[in-house]
Design a protein around this motif. Structure first.
Motif, PDB file in Angstrom:
ATOM      1  N   HIS A 283       0.835  -1.205   0.000  1.00 51.59           N
ATOM      2  CA  HIS A 283       0.000   0.000   0.000  1.00 51.59           C
ATOM      3  C   HIS A 283       0.865   1.249   0.000  1.00 51.59           C
ATOM      4  O   HIS A 283       1.798   1.361   0.793  1.00 51.59           O
ATOM      5  CB  HIS A 283      -0.911  -0.013   1.239  1.00 51.59           C
ATOM      6  CG  HIS A 283      -1.840   1.157   1.310  1.00 51.59           C
ATOM      7  ND1 HIS A 283      -2.793   1.404   0.348  1.00 51.59           N
ATOM      8  CD2 HIS A 283      -1.950   2.158   2.221  1.00 51.59           C
ATOM      9  CE1 HIS A 283      -3.464   2.495   0.676  1.00 51.59           C
ATOM     10  NE2 HIS A 283      -2.972   2.973   1.800  1.00 51.59           N
TER      11      HIS A 283
ATOM     12  N   SER B 226      -1.701  -1.205  -5.113  1.00 50.50           N
ATOM     13  CA  SER B 226      -2.121  -1.477  -3.745  1.00 50.50           C
ATOM     14  C   SER B 226      -2.861  -2.802  -3.705  1.00 50.50           C
ATOM     15  O   SER B 226      -3.691  -3.084  -4.569  1.00 50.50           O
ATOM     16  CB  SER B 226      -3.036  -0.331  -3.277  1.00 50.50           C
ATOM     17  OG  SER B 226      -3.266  -0.402  -1.900  1.00 50.50           O
TER      18      SER B 226
ATOM     19  N   GLN C  70      -4.237  -5.782  -0.637  1.00 51.50           N
ATOM     20  CA  GLN C  70      -4.277  -6.335   0.712  1.00 51.50           C
ATOM     21  C   GLN C  70      -4.335  -7.851   0.596  1.00 51.50           C
ATOM     22  O   GLN C  70      -5.361  -8.408   0.206  1.00 51.50           O
ATOM     23  CB  GLN C  70      -5.503  -5.790   1.417  1.00 51.50           C
ATOM     24  CG  GLN C  70      -5.491  -6.032   2.905  1.00 51.50           C
ATOM     25  CD  GLN C  70      -6.573  -5.205   3.605  1.00 51.50           C
ATOM     26  OE1 GLN C  70      -6.426  -4.011   3.831  1.00 51.50           O
ATOM     27  NE2 GLN C  70      -7.667  -5.863   3.913  1.00 51.50           N
TER      28      GLN C  70
ATOM     29  N   HIS D 212       0.296   0.594   8.163  1.00 52.61           N
ATOM     30  CA  HIS D 212      -0.086   0.376   6.761  1.00 52.61           C
ATOM     31  C   HIS D 212      -1.135   1.371   6.296  1.00 52.61           C
ATOM     32  O   HIS D 212      -1.703   1.212   5.219  1.00 52.61           O
ATOM     33  CB  HIS D 212      -0.577  -1.063   6.586  1.00 52.61           C
ATOM     34  CG  HIS D 212       0.430  -2.078   7.023  1.00 52.61           C
ATOM     35  ND1 HIS D 212       1.675  -2.181   6.422  1.00 52.61           N
ATOM     36  CD2 HIS D 212       0.426  -3.003   8.010  1.00 52.61           C
ATOM     37  CE1 HIS D 212       2.376  -3.147   7.021  1.00 52.61           C
ATOM     38  NE2 HIS D 212       1.636  -3.659   7.990  1.00 52.61           N
TER      39      HIS D 212
ATOM     40  N   ASP E 121      -5.590   7.880   5.279  1.00 54.44           N
ATOM     41  CA  ASP E 121      -6.312   6.598   5.325  1.00 54.44           C
ATOM     42  C   ASP E 121      -7.071   6.462   6.654  1.00 54.44           C
ATOM     43  O   ASP E 121      -8.213   5.994   6.686  1.00 54.44           O
ATOM     44  CB  ASP E 121      -5.340   5.424   5.193  1.00 54.44           C
ATOM     45  CG  ASP E 121      -4.614   5.399   3.857  1.00 54.44           C
ATOM     46  OD1 ASP E 121      -5.228   5.774   2.840  1.00 54.44           O
ATOM     47  OD2 ASP E 121      -3.436   4.996   3.832  1.00 54.44           O
TER      48      ASP E 121
ATOM     49  N   ARG F 100      -9.949  -2.888   6.613  1.00 54.62           N
ATOM     50  CA  ARG F 100      -8.638  -2.406   6.157  1.00 54.62           C
ATOM     51  C   ARG F 100      -7.577  -2.762   7.195  1.00 54.62           C
ATOM     52  O   ARG F 100      -7.783  -2.550   8.392  1.00 54.62           O
ATOM     53  CB  ARG F 100      -8.678  -0.883   5.963  1.00 54.62           C
ATOM     54  CG  ARG F 100      -7.326  -0.294   5.568  1.00 54.62           C
ATOM     55  CD  ARG F 100      -7.311   1.209   5.676  1.00 54.62           C
ATOM     56  NE  ARG F 100      -7.838   1.865   4.496  1.00 54.62           N
ATOM     57  CZ  ARG F 100      -7.105   2.193   3.424  1.00 54.62           C
ATOM     58  NH1 ARG F 100      -5.824   1.904   3.383  1.00 54.62           N
ATOM     59  NH2 ARG F 100      -7.674   2.805   2.399  1.00 54.62           N
TER      60      ARG F 100
END
Lengths: 271, 271
Positions: free
Chosen positions: A242, B118, B120, B218, B223, B258
């Motif tokens: 990220h 990006s 995850q 992260h 964010d 997230r």
């Protein structure tokens, strides 16, 4: 059979003792993209601590922050025993070249490890035997030629299309190309010897650099001597990529199934 | 609704700016066994960096080595910008009291995080909603009363017989008792807010102390502002307990799924 001559790794991580200032030198044998392989830098720092006359106990944790590129040549290590307790020591090390800014900043904890309740919670990942696993062809980087990587699972697949979800998990044997008995120095170096998780995910080489690496040692010198091995079964994975940074977490196991070290790192990438 | 008055956590982690030497004070509200709760010490150190006039970017990684107990009262933070690059900063912080030996040694990396590919990779563990999960009764330690722990899985079972294999995995909501918006400071504090894995494994309280804690962030400030939450879904596990030291690894997730931070630590225990 282990060679009696000095191993390349030991030459590469050689340090010359000073009072608080020690000396080292980069190694052309362990060169990476734009500087020395970070694992060998970490191992050189750890060697200075292990060889330090005031050191007591075994490495318990090491964190290395890579602040700036290291140029080919000599470097100084400012080694400081920050705090010593009854059974632990806290150290800091700063690597500089020619009196310039700090290029690498490390902290370490050493401990005299006493017997206790013991339990290994993590499961040994298991693998086909080293001898029956194919060596991975050496990539272009010099440092990686010094290792014998044998992928059981999750070898890099460069040049093919990305898959969804990307695979970031690897399981592989890692040994020194010229066999060398596993010690704390090789464990920390091998902690940084995984290929960047982003290479696996994207199936391409992209600009990449470890920013901070932490390794915990779960075996002391006696435990490692008892294992008496020249290779580890290593697993690594990533949790997130990220805004130009991604993580990695890994485990280093002895062939007999003992967890020797765990490691995590955060790395820069451009993709 | 978030209170407009100053939160206890912000009082506990308050710092007074100096040039290179900053001041802080332990908090009776976040007291642990023999000293301040390590998470609040780490957050106080991080606050000094975040509030530092030379700081740029967001916290990327923080490693805190707990060298010696901190006594109730004031402490000094020697804050040093070790190296600044175009988009990253490397810091070190030493906590001392009355000019004595270093009690806490920390290194941190800050980064200006740029847009990138990006992804995850880790799976959101999921959980029953916070509101429908029972709060865990506050243990005796003062600091833990400042948190609202709601176990979804793996709550401590003190006083019952150990099982084989022991359970060391926990999944729980963590919020401040008085709700406070999650920021980098609360993330680092919550990184150390898991109960010792050895307590879970042994189902008893034993002498225990975090030796070294590393947290990777992260999510940057933007964010975190977008998540706008007062709680995290947290998971923690251990891989090994051996010769008086055990590890812990954890993840802190936003309720929306997230991954905000990952953390690892090595801790002393007596059992």
């Amino acid at each position: 059979m282990l060679a009696n001559t000095t191993h390349l790794f030991d030459v590469a991580t050689k340090v010359t003792a000073g009072d608080s200032r020690w000396q080292g030198h980069t190694s052309d044998d362990y060169w990476a993209f734009v500087g020395p392989f970070g694992g060998v830098t970490a191992a050189t720092i750890l060697r200075a601590l292990i060889e330090h006359p005031q050191r007591s106990g075994d490495p318990l944790s090491l964190t290395v922050n890579y602040c700036a590129p290291i140029a080919q040549g000599a470097f100084d290590l400012d080694v400081r025993l920050v705090k010593a307790n009854r059974s632990t020591q806290h150290w800091s090390v700063e690597l500089t070249q020619d009196g310039a800014d700090v290029a690498t900043l490390a902290t370490a904890v050493f401990a005299e490890r006493r017997p206790s309740w013991s339990h290994q919670q993590a499961q040994f990942p298991g693998a086909s035997p080293f001898e029956r696993t194919l060596p991975y062809p050496s990539p272009a980087m010099t440092w990686s030629k010094q290792y014998d990587f044998r992928f059981v699972e999750g070898e890099p697949k460069f040049g093919s299309a990305m898959v969804t979800p990307p695979n970031t998990y690897s399981r592989l044997w890692i040994g020194d190309r010229a066999p060398r008995r596993i010690d704390a120095l090789s464990l920390v170096s091998m902690s940084d010897a995984f290929f960047g998780r982003v290479f696996h995910a994207r199936r391409e080489l992209v600009p990449f650099g470890t920013v901070s690496l932490t390794t915990y040692f779960h075996a002391d010198a006696g435990d490692l001597a008892a294992e008496d091995t020249t290779r580890v079964l290593a697993v690594a994975d990533a949790k997130i990529f990220h805004k130009s940074y991604g993580d990695q977490n890994g485990e280093l196991w002895s062939p007999s199934g003992r967890l020797l070290a765990t490691t995590s790192q955060i790395a820069y990438f451009k993709a």
